[in-house]
Write an enzyme that holds these catalytic residues in place. Structure first.
Site, PDB file in Angstrom:
ATOM      1  N   THR A  81      -1.644  -0.538 -27.899  1.00 38.88           N
ATOM      2  CA  THR A  81      -1.269  -1.688 -28.718  1.00 38.88           C
ATOM      3  C   THR A  81      -2.139  -2.916 -28.464  1.00 38.88           C
ATOM      4  O   THR A  81      -2.795  -3.427 -29.366  1.00 38.88           O
ATOM      5  CB  THR A  81       0.213  -2.051 -28.481  1.00 38.88           C
ATOM      6  OG1 THR A  81       1.019  -0.906 -28.751  1.00 38.88           O
ATOM      7  CG2 THR A  81       0.636  -3.185 -29.396  1.00 38.88           C
ATOM      8  N   ASP A  89      11.538 -15.123 -32.512  1.00 40.89           N
ATOM      9  CA  ASP A  89      10.271 -14.615 -33.025  1.00 40.89           C
ATOM     10  C   ASP A  89       9.802 -15.552 -34.130  1.00 40.89           C
ATOM     11  O   ASP A  89      10.571 -15.852 -35.050  1.00 40.89           O
ATOM     12  CB  ASP A  89      10.425 -13.191 -33.576  1.00 40.89           C
ATOM     13  CG  ASP A  89       9.087 -12.527 -33.833  1.00 40.89           C
ATOM     14  OD1 ASP A  89       8.743 -11.583 -33.105  1.00 40.89           O
ATOM     15  OD2 ASP A  89       8.368 -12.960 -34.757  1.00 40.89           O
ATOM     16  N   THR A 139       5.788 -10.193 -26.477  1.00 36.47           N
ATOM     17  CA  THR A 139       4.825 -10.886 -27.328  1.00 36.47           C
ATOM     18  C   THR A 139       3.410 -10.519 -26.898  1.00 36.47           C
ATOM     19  O   THR A 139       3.203 -10.058 -25.774  1.00 36.47           O
ATOM     20  CB  THR A 139       4.986 -12.416 -27.205  1.00 36.47           C
ATOM     21  OG1 THR A 139       4.510 -12.827 -25.917  1.00 36.47           O
ATOM     22  CG2 THR A 139       6.433 -12.846 -27.368  1.00 36.47           C
ATOM     23  N   ARG A 179       2.575  -8.323 -21.375  1.00 32.57           N
ATOM     24  CA  ARG A 179       1.277  -8.706 -20.839  1.00 32.57           C
ATOM     25  C   ARG A 179       1.458  -9.692 -19.699  1.00 32.57           C
ATOM     26  O   ARG A 179       2.282 -10.613 -19.774  1.00 32.57           O
ATOM     27  CB  ARG A 179       0.402  -9.343 -21.936  1.00 32.57           C
ATOM     28  CG  ARG A 179      -0.239  -8.345 -22.895  1.00 32.57           C
ATOM     29  CD  ARG A 179      -1.287  -7.491 -22.187  1.00 32.57           C
ATOM     30  NE  ARG A 179      -1.913  -6.500 -23.047  1.00 32.57           N
ATOM     31  CZ  ARG A 179      -1.501  -5.248 -23.182  1.00 32.57           C
ATOM     32  NH1 ARG A 179      -0.420  -4.837 -22.551  1.00 32.57           N
ATOM     33  NH2 ARG A 179      -2.165  -4.408 -23.956  1.00 32.57           N
ATOM     34  N   GLU A 183      -4.757  -7.285 -12.500  1.00 33.34           N
ATOM     35  CA  GLU A 183      -4.310  -5.916 -12.255  1.00 33.34           C
ATOM     36  C   GLU A 183      -5.427  -5.092 -11.619  1.00 33.34           C
ATOM     37  O   GLU A 183      -6.517  -4.993 -12.196  1.00 33.34           O
ATOM     38  CB  GLU A 183      -3.830  -5.272 -13.556  1.00 33.34           C
ATOM     39  CG  GLU A 183      -2.596  -5.956 -14.126  1.00 33.34           C
ATOM     40  CD  GLU A 183      -2.053  -5.288 -15.385  1.00 33.34           C
ATOM     41  OE1 GLU A 183      -2.687  -4.332 -15.890  1.00 33.34           O
ATOM     42  OE2 GLU A 183      -0.994  -5.721 -15.852  1.00 33.34           O
ATOM     43  N   HIS A 226       1.737  -1.040 -14.314  1.00 35.58           N
ATOM     44  CA  HIS A 226       1.453  -1.012 -15.756  1.00 35.58           C
ATOM     45  C   HIS A 226       1.677   0.386 -16.341  1.00 35.58           C
ATOM     46  O   HIS A 226       0.773   1.054 -16.821  1.00 35.58           O
ATOM     47  CB  HIS A 226       0.013  -1.469 -16.039  1.00 35.58           C
ATOM     48  CG  HIS A 226      -0.167  -1.996 -17.435  1.00 35.58           C
ATOM     49  ND1 HIS A 226      -1.082  -2.966 -17.752  1.00 35.58           N
ATOM     50  CD2 HIS A 226       0.464  -1.698 -18.605  1.00 35.58           C
ATOM     51  CE1 HIS A 226      -1.017  -3.243 -19.047  1.00 35.58           C
ATOM     52  NE2 HIS A 226      -0.080  -2.481 -19.580  1.00 35.58           N
ATOM     53  N   LEU A 227       2.955   0.769 -16.330  1.00 35.91           N
ATOM     54  CA  LEU A 227       3.334   2.120 -16.773  1.00 35.91           C
ATOM     55  C   LEU A 227       3.936   2.163 -18.172  1.00 35.91           C
ATOM     56  O   LEU A 227       4.423   3.218 -18.592  1.00 35.91           O
ATOM     57  CB  LEU A 227       4.343   2.715 -15.774  1.00 35.91           C
ATOM     58  CG  LEU A 227       3.875   2.887 -14.327  1.00 35.91           C
ATOM     59  CD1 LEU A 227       5.009   3.440 -13.476  1.00 35.91           C
ATOM     60  CD2 LEU A 227       2.651   3.783 -14.260  1.00 35.91           C
ATOM     61  N   ALA A 264       2.982   2.471 -21.189  1.00 39.33           N
ATOM     62  CA  ALA A 264       2.553   3.537 -22.100  1.00 39.33           C
ATOM     63  C   ALA A 264       2.284   4.840 -21.367  1.00 39.33           C
ATOM     64  O   ALA A 264       1.745   5.781 -21.948  1.00 39.33           O
ATOM     65  CB  ALA A 264       1.300   3.101 -22.847  1.00 39.33           C
TER      66      ALA A 264
END
Length: 528
Positions: free
Chosen positions: A78, A175, A207, A236, A265, A283-284, A286
């Site tokens: 993404t 949003d 976001t 993020r 990271e 950072h899992l 995905a």
């Protein structure tokens, strides 16, 4: 639009094998090279039309500027913050992501962290592994009846909401894009951030990272929250101010945090990772077999559909191209580019132009003014801009050149479906109007000279401005014959008085336009 030619693609990271398989089955050569340094990538990328990455490859401006024929950067995922989208746009390269590939996986991890925070599951598991049996230390809280604030109500935010509602949570959110009436159908009550902060027992952010969202949760916003609020970030690193979060954790204003992402990271500063009330992951979001297969499949299919001219999905910097896959759009794009070339050629001695107005007209072009504007600018900027203009970058290049571009659409049908372009050069304006007739682009008018027969915008064309007279055509024909050039077509203006523009189709371009000076006021030639 005309199908984009993609013959060779480089995959620079570990992407599901189905990606390579789909691309190869559709005639695209694929090379896989992982763990390349920046210098290695710069040296390698020159030979490819496309690049597929995940999140580790940093596609910087240096990498992009080193490309030769690169036309697409495909992100199997993404976020595109590892790609310099502005540099890619300026170079005319499409940046594409897979907007829904990891939606479910990211939403499920968010829910996992929310539940783990409420019951201290990781901490209790580690305590057990250490040989302890401490039931009182890990007293938790039910999620039932609690209020979950969701900041960012896109695909992932929606999936989180529906899942956590099944636990009896009340979901509220914010949003700036998704309308409140839409989120209400998911059971999410939208409100401002100022209203949201003090109500939440839990907050999760979904976001993109941009200037307006960086540090969205900071000292000020934490102070407005309930004491002990728990927060989750699977989006993020940087959306939650890490220093502010640490201060809130130490003061008790924040009761716990679930973090899958970090500003750096892997994080070198371990203060948050080591905090007892923080559950962290590398950072899992995905990192599921299903998400990786889906992202790999999606990016391959999206590229293939684009190459085959079927459609465009996931282009983050070339939305104007999405409407160019409709039937007949290719000829209108050719018209826009050709009209731009005609005007540029007929005003070449009066460059540069400062303003461009594009007006589309008729039902056929309703909703097409975006790509028509880009197409016209491609024609106007070709051989003028240092960069190679295309539909992706032409408006960016125009802006950099100080050219003001405006567009509008008229429902009137005085000339049927048509595109009128007017440019301003040193205070003077020049105008051309064209259309598509019989499936081919034609010029109807040039600088108020309306042609009796539309000019076919193809081949070698000579435009000249002169007063109509019986001797004009024989004189021009004789001059062309002397130069060894054949006249293939002739288009005269409807008006017979005053100076008018004429067009002659040529077998080849004239070597010297100066020979026409005794016969005409102005002259220009071009190949379309």
């Amino acid at each position: 639009m005309a199908p984009i030619s993609i013959k060779r693609i480089l995959i620079s990271e570990s992407v599901d094998p189905c990606c390579k398989k789909i691309l190869q089955e559709n005639g695209i050569q694929v090379t896989e090279k992982q763990n390349m340094s920046k210098d290695d990538l710069i040296a390698e990328i020159k030979d490819y039309d496309g690049l597929v990455v995940r999140s580790a490859t940093k596609v910087t401006a240096d990498v992009i500027n080193a490309t030769g024929n690169l036309q697409i950067i495909g992100r199997a995922g993404t976020g595109v913050d590892n790609v310099d989208v502005d540099a890619a746009t300026k170079k005319g390269i499409i940046v594409m992501n897979t907007p829904s590939g990891n939606t479910i996986s990211a939403a499920e991890l968010t829910c996992t962290l929310l539940m783990s925070l409420s019951r201290h599951v990781p901490q209790a598991a580690m305590s057990m592994k250490a040989g302890n049996w401490d039931r009182k230390k890990f007293m938790g809280a039910e999620m039932y009846g609690k209020i979950l604030g969701i900041v960012g109500l896109g695909r992932i935010g929606k999936e989180v909401a529906t899942r956590m509602q099944s636990f009896g949570m009340k979901t509220i959110g914010y949003d700036p894009i998704t309308p409140p009436e839409v989120t209400a159908t998911w059971g999410v009550d939208q409100m401002s951030l100022e209203q949201l902060w003090p109500q939440c027992d839990y907050i999760t952010v979904h976001t993109p990272l941009m200037p307006s969202t960086a540090g969205l949760l900071n000292d000020t916003s934490f102070a407005k929250c309930k004491k002990g609020v728990k927060v989750v970030n699977c989006a993020r690193g940087g959306i939650i101010d890490e220093d502010a979060l640490l201060r809130a954790l130490e003061s008790g204003q924040c009761g716990g945090a679930g973090l899958d992402v970090f500003v750096e990271e892997p994080p070198k500063n371990r203060a948050l990772v080591n905090h007892p009330n923080v559950i962290s992951c590398p950072h899992l979001g995905a990192s599921t077999k299903e998400a990786q297969a889906r992202c790999g499949q999606d990016i391959a299919l999206q590229i293939v559909d684009m190459v085959m001219g079927k459609g465009l999905v996931g282009a983050v910097n070339a939305q104007v191209l999405a409407s160019t896959f409709s039937p007949g759009s290719h000829q209108w794009i050719k018209l826009g580019e050709a009209v731009g070339v005609v005007l540029k050629s007929c005003t070449t001695s009066k460059q540069p132009f400062s303003q461009v107005q594009i007006t589309t007209q008729g039902d056929c072009l309703k909703g097409s003014s975006g790509y028509m504007t880009s197409a016209v600018m491609v024609g106007l900027l070709t051989d003028v801009s240092k960069s190679c203009p295309n539909l992706v970058n032409s408006l960016t290049l125009a802006k950099e050149s100080g050219i003001k571009v405006t567009r509008n659409h008229s429902e009137g049908l005085t000339q049927g479906d048509s595109c009128e372009v007017e440019i301003s050069v040193n205070g003077s304006s020049y105008r051309a109007t064209g259309s598509v007739q019989g499936g081919a682009p034609v010029l109807l008018e040039l600088n108020h000279s309306v042609f009796r027969q539309p000019v076919s915008l193809t081949g070698n064309l000579l435009f000249f401005k002169a007063a109509a007279s019986p001797q004009l055509l024989p004189s021009v024909t004789g001059l062309l014959a002397t130069a060894g050039v054949e006249m293939e077509s002739f288009s005269a203006p409807a008006a017979r008085s005053g100076d008018q523009w004429f067009c002659v189709g040529l077998s080849s371009l004239l070597g010297d336009l100066g020979a026409l000076k005794p016969l005409v006021k102005e002259a220009a030639q071009l190949s379309v």
